[in-house]
Design an enzyme around this catalytic site. Structure first.
Site: not given
Length: 408
Positions: A149, A234, A263
């Site tokens: 994801f 990531d 984030k």
């Protein structure tokens, strides 16, 4: 969701109904409407307090309204918030220096959201492949992993293995090859003369907090170096203290060629993301070839530098290691008839429900009734990722509520 699980009324009911009428239905949120938060706790519009053990999918690693971050943001809001990259501003150089130092890299390309940062990294490695590696034009390939994801853009969902993510949105860009996550042999077998990079999550979050086999990241690093392929990590969810180290790659002493961050880099206050690499990779991008109106804005840079300062104390990594061990110990004591497996690292856990249990969504609804906010990952996994400022007694209480919800 039935009211027998969570009774929804008052201001919460009104807000949910209004959102249902006027917002796109691309989310199916739990029936909570939050109005304020501090640390690990939030309050809803009806005055009910909840312990947040999701932390915005790791965007809130430092909790809600961390005083040091709020102070910096407020000061910057009154000075300067945006210039666009048409001009330089006084927070930019410091932020790039700070984040480069934290990552042990030389250069930063600032963006806003995680998906933007992933797209930026993909453009960067393709350009590197053509300009440096000598891949023929239009043939660059990137190896990705099943279960990934990385965001919701057209190119990213095109190499997703989740039907909900990709069905109905094609056609998709070419140039991506998917292999089994955790399988080094499959990765190396997929490499061709046109391969420019591998894109992977050191721990797969949306897939259910999947930790790869020991040595996997180190082996991928070795293959990339030997075969002339860039390694993109990531670390949008797994990085910035979440797993007990600054980056999840640090657990295997691995340094990727490119970090993709987001984030928690915005401290839960503003969207901040970045691609971080050394100059042999970063210099292939020149003026006019990539950019963002809001990328690297003064407010984002001020908050990002403050986040780096918090991480450089080591306090949050240490808290994640110590309290994460306590959390995982408690979770592994849950009855086997309820929980089949507990995965994760640091203050990040995926609780895999045993066969025959209700869906993870239903268990999360039961937790709402017990004033704990968690979220499911697919049908059978409950994600637990509290802010790194959580206290031991709060973790104890949260797991007690989970045990009660599982036994209902």
């Amino acid at each position: 969701m039935s009211d027998s699980v969570v009774s929804v009324s008052g201001a919460t009911r009104e807000q949910l109904d209004r959102a249902e009428d006027h917002s796109a239905h691309n989310y199916s949120p739990l029936p909570v409407v939050i109005e304020s938060g501090a640390g690990c706790w939030v309050k809803d519009v009806d005055g009910v307090d909840y312990l947040d053990v999701l932390a915005g999918y790791s965007a809130l690693n430092f909790g809600h309204a961390h005083p040091a971050l709020v102070r910096v943001a407020r000061e910057q809001l009154g000075r300067l918030t945006l210039t666009s990259r048409a001009f330089q501003h006084d927070r930019f150089a410091q932020y790039c220096e700070d984040l480069s130092r934290l990552c042990r890299k030389e250069a930063v390309l600032p963006m806003n959201t995680g998906a933007e940062a992933v797209e930026t990294a993909l453009k960067l490695v393709r350009k590197w492949g053509y300009d440096v590696k000598g891949v023929p034009p239009g043939r660059a390939e990137v190896v990705t992993c099943s279960g990934n994801f990385h965001g919701r853009t057209i190119s990213i969902v095109g190499f997703s293995s989740d039907p909900d993510a990709y069905t109905g949105f094609g056609p998709y860009p070419a140039g991506f090859v998917s292999v089994e996550y955790g399988n080094v042999d499959a990765f190396e077998s997929a490499i061709t003369d046109d391969t420019v990079a591998v894109l992977l999550e050191p721990i797969q979050g949306e897939a259910g907090v999947l930790v790869p086999p020991a040595g996997y990241l180190a082996a991928v690093r070795e293959v990339c170096t030997r075969r002339g392929v860039l390694m993109i990590a990531d670390e949008i969810q797994s990085g910035l203290g979440r797993t007990g180290e600054t980056f999840a790659c640090d657990h295997e002493n691995v340094t990727p060629d490119i970090y993709v961050l987001g984030k928690a880099l915005g401290g839960g206050l503003v969207p901040v993301s970045a691609v971080v690499a050394d100059w042999p990779v970063m210099r292939v991008i020149g003026p006019g070839q990539h950019g963002s109106t809001f990328g690297g804005n003064p407010l984002a840079c001020a908050v990002g530098s403050a986040v780096v300062a918090l991480l450089e104390t080591g306090e949050y990594q240490e808290r994640s290691r110590r309290l994460g061990a306590y959390l995982h110990g408690m979770l592994r004591e849950l009855p086997g008839r309820h929980v089949a497996e507990v995965r994760g690292r640091g203050l990040w856990a995926g609780v895999q429900l045993a066969e025959g249990m209700p869906s993870a969504r239903e268990v999360c609804e039961r937790l709402v009734a017990r004033r704990v906010l968690a979220k499911d990952a697919h049908e059978g996994t409950i994600r637990i990722a509290p802010p790194l400022v959580v206290e031991r007694d709060e973790l104890t209480w949260a797991v007690e509520q989970l045990a009660d919800a599982l036994a209902e």
